[in-house]
Write a protein that holds these residues in place. Structure first.
Motif, PDB file in Angstrom:
ATOM      1  N   MET A 234      72.226  19.801 100.548  1.00 44.18           N
ATOM      2  CA  MET A 234      72.586  18.782  99.476  1.00 44.18           C
ATOM      3  C   MET A 234      73.948  18.173  99.616  1.00 44.18           C
ATOM      4  N   PHE A 237      74.453  12.170  98.788  1.00 48.48           N
ATOM      5  CA  PHE A 237      72.927  11.473  98.763  1.00 48.48           C
ATOM      6  C   PHE A 237      73.241   9.962  98.931  1.00 48.48           C
ATOM      7  N   CYS A 239      71.971   6.389  98.386  1.00 50.15           N
ATOM      8  CA  CYS A 239      70.988   5.585  97.382  1.00 50.15           C
ATOM      9  C   CYS A 239      70.168   4.930  98.080  1.00 50.15           C
ATOM     10  N   PRO A 240      68.821   4.932  97.897  1.00 48.41           N
ATOM     11  CA  PRO A 240      67.801   4.301  98.760  1.00 48.41           C
ATOM     12  C   PRO A 240      68.117   2.758  98.335  1.00 48.41           C
ATOM     13  N   LEU A 273      70.886  15.324 100.632  1.00 50.68           N
ATOM     14  CA  LEU A 273      69.977  15.178  99.509  1.00 50.68           C
ATOM     15  C   LEU A 273      68.906  14.153  99.873  1.00 50.68           C
ATOM     16  N   PRO A 275      65.485  12.708  97.934  1.00 54.70           N
ATOM     17  CA  PRO A 275      64.389  13.085  96.902  1.00 54.70           C
ATOM     18  C   PRO A 275      62.890  13.267  97.660  1.00 54.70           C
ATOM     19  N   CYS A 281      57.978  19.615  99.003  1.00 55.09           N
ATOM     20  CA  CYS A 281      57.900  21.201  98.371  1.00 55.09           C
ATOM     21  C   CYS A 281      57.097  21.286  97.331  1.00 55.09           C
TER      22      CYS A 281
ATOM     23  N   VAL B 169      58.568  23.331  91.599  1.00 50.71           N
ATOM     24  CA  VAL B 169      59.050  24.531  92.381  1.00 50.71           C
ATOM     25  C   VAL B 169      59.970  25.109  91.213  1.00 50.71           C
ATOM     26  N   CYS B 200      72.860   5.946  90.253  1.00 48.94           N
ATOM     27  CA  CYS B 200      73.961   5.809  91.443  1.00 48.94           C
ATOM     28  C   CYS B 200      75.231   4.955  90.770  1.00 48.94           C
ATOM     29  N   ASN B 208      65.203   9.774  91.216  1.00 48.88           N
ATOM     30  CA  ASN B 208      64.644  11.079  90.738  1.00 48.88           C
ATOM     31  C   ASN B 208      64.727  12.034  91.645  1.00 48.88           C
ATOM     32  N   ILE B 209      66.046  12.589  92.052  1.00 50.39           N
ATOM     33  CA  ILE B 209      66.230  13.406  93.418  1.00 50.39           C
ATOM     34  C   ILE B 209      65.290  14.767  93.264  1.00 50.39           C
TER      35      ILE B 209
END
Lengths: 322, 273
Positions: A234, A237, A239-240, A273, A275, A281, B169, B200, B208-209
């Protein structure tokens, strides 16, 4: 080790405990005299039985963290997938998180319970060369809670190591719950006559996590468990949308890098990180095959290579030491 | 004389109005963070609050409240809790205070953990409190059974809040914790979904991580109250890291608003069972 006989009272301290036969819970137990005489404190024969079983397992890796929710199970699962991507290797993943077994879901094996055969300890196969074992398979419903005290958890772990038919393995990966308690002591003790290659320690960058992870590292040092290295999960992150990086779990005290410098450990790598990892998972798929081009996948592969290199060099050293 | 009478009659929890457990089957969902933040929010609204940290292997609360490594004293009634301020509006007891070396691992098996938790429950001189929050480690094992059994001896458990993150999970483990509550007769005050989306700071896009919607679904599935959601906020995680009072530094944030709303709902729920 603490064993609980089937006729023991509820708060049985375990027959191998120092308190065996002596606690208030022992009053009236049919085993009380035997326990308090000290006869039950002989070394557990299971240790040798397990060592015998483990002769066909080339490499044993524990995945640990003092902290919960840092990605141990996620990492264990993907380590297993990555190692098993070489079809010539036999890999197994053992989940000893008795209270919170996540591995069945992450490996896409939810619903693989065999109803009525709760004693069945055959591993489940994700691929021909990738076997998985978890208490999750022995529960008949997703709502079933395993509300066990330490001694009973220890018994289950012993069974997993001694009674599961692992066969010949190149790698056995053991996923653990957070903490430094029964499960961790048991795994180390039961494997004490079988060589463990080492532990991979997972952390996230922030001090709240490192604080607990340092304790885990101390635990490893106390029980003389070698540490292969540390993975910082993690770690940032992206940002997309705007591609800027945010430190959601800020490394206010230097993150895993500084901790590794201070404690003379190897930083195996940092995983950002993404998403899509959580999504994979949840869906029981391997992130490495779902999103192979992501920076996180690249980070995983690099870390796995380092772990493999460590394991192989370990064997070479042992062989040359005779 | 009054204190002795109180002790003989009701023990150290006699003047604690409400006791709430913070649980999760899952690790790392924010139990300690939310215990701290809810305590601060309740204090902010004028309540006297205590926190009992029974995570023996990973006691996080002392750092989150910036209390450092104070010495813990005994008085006639037992251990004196550590206060975060001169007004004694927020009291804390954690094994973190009893360790010589903060990096020292507490490598104990179940029975020893059970014994210490028994002492923590009965031998801390909390005095007068409106709410005592009990932070727990993940799981359904020795610590949880110990704290519940010992609290019940003094008839003092209003219920539990369960924390989850949105993804399956996590809710998968929390379902088992719900079963634990039902089996032990512990009232479920509600479910909180933490790390519910990340906005952000550069472009305000919400990611939505840790997936989405799981908390509310879990509440519906299990017939529990959904108390609300708290977003992933680096300002909060930094604040917690540094042991600052997030409520003082960011009173206008959406995060504080979410936490405060949960705190008020909780208070209403325990005051009107």
């Amino acid at each position: 080790m603490a064993d609980i006989p089937s006729d023991a009272p509820q708060h049985c301290p375990g027959t191998a405990s120092e308190q065996a036969g002596k606690t208030s819970a022992c009053q009236g137990c049919p085993n009380q005299n035997l326990c308090s005489s000290g006869a039950t404190k002989a070394p557990d024969p299971a240790i040798e039985e397990i060592a015998e079983k483990m002769l066909t397992v080339k490499h044993k890796i524990l995945v640990l963290s003092g902290k919960g929710g840092v990605g141990k199970s996620t990492f264990s699962a993907h380590l297993a997938h990555a190692l098993a991507s070489d079809a010539t290797k036999e890999v197994a993943l053992l989940d000893v998180d008795i209270c919170g077994p996540s591995i069945p879901r992450i490996m896409g094996l939810e619903g693989e319970q065999v109803a009525g055969l709760s004693l069945c300890l055959s591993p489940r196969y994700v691929e021909d060369n990738l076997a998985v074992m978890s208490i999750g398979f022995l529960l008949s419903s997703p709502d079933d809670a395993v509300i066990w005290r330490g001694p009973k958890k220890n018994g289950m772990i012993k069974q997993f190591l001694r009674d599961v038919d692992w066969g010949e393995l190149d790698y056995l990966i053991v996923d653990t719950p957070p903490g430094t308690s029964d499960e961790h002591l048991s795994i180390v003790q039961y494997l004490s006559s079988a060589r463990i290659d080492g532990a991979v320690i997972i952390t996230t960058p922030q001090e709240v996590s490192l604080q607990d992870v340092r304790k885990e590292i101390r635990f490893c040092q106390k029980v003389q468990l070698p540490i292969i290295g540390v993975v910082e999960n993690m770690s940032g992150f992206v940002c997309p949308k705007c591609k800027n990086t945010s430190q959601i779990f800020p490394p206010t005290t230097g993150g895993a890098e500084r901790m590794c410098e201070e404690m003379n450990l190897t930083l195996l790598g940092r995983v950002p990180l993404d998403p899509r990892i959580g999504k994979s998972c949840d869906e029981g798929k391997s992130f490495l095959t779902e999103v192979p081009d992501s920076p996180a996948a690249a980070a995983y592969h690099s870390i796995v290579q380092s772990i493999q290199a460590y394991c192989l060099s370990h064997v070479t050293r042992e062989e040359s030491a005779g | 004389v009054e204190r002795w009478v109180m002790m003989l009659q009701g023990g150290n929890l006699a003047q604690v109005q409400h006791v709430v457990l913070i649980l999760s089957g899952k690790g790392g969902v924010g139990k300690s963070t939310l215990t701290t933040e809810l305590a601060l929010a309740l204090r902010h609204s004028g309540k006297k609050v205590g926190i009992l940290d029974v995570d023996l292997c990973g006691p996080s609360i002392p750092r989150m409240l910036s209390v450092g490594k104070p010495e813990v004293h005994q008085c006639d009634l037992g251990w004196v809790p550590v206060y975060t301020d001169a007004q004694k509006s927020l009291a804390l007891m954690s094994i973190g205070f009893l360790l010589e070396d903060p990096d020292e691992a507490v490598v104990w098996r179940g029975p020893k953990k059970t014994a210490l938790i028994g002492q923590f429950v009965s031998d801390v001189a909390w005095g007068e409190l409106d709410v005592l929050l009990v932070d727990t480690p993940p799981g359904t094992s020795d610590e949880h059974l110990a704290v519940l059994e010992n609290l019940k001896k003094q008839h003092k458990v209003d219920g539990a809040i369960l924390i989850t993150t949105p993804q399956a999970v996590s809710t998968g483990d929390v379902r088992r914790e719900i079963t634990f509550c039902k089996k032990t007769g512990l009232r479920i005050l509600g479910i909180v979904e933490n790390m519910s989306g990340f906005v952000c700071p550069h472009c305000s896009e919400c990611s939505n991580i840790f997936s989405k919607g799981g908390g509310e679904e879990l509440a519906k599935l299990t017939g529990s109250v959904y108390l609300g959601s708290v977003p992933l906020d680096p300002l909060l995680t930094t604040s917690i890291e540094e042991g600052k009072d997030f409520i003082q530094t960011f009173p206008d944030s959406a995060t504080f608003s979410a936490i405060n709303s949960i705190a008020q709902t909780l208070l209403t729920s325990i005051q009107n069972p």
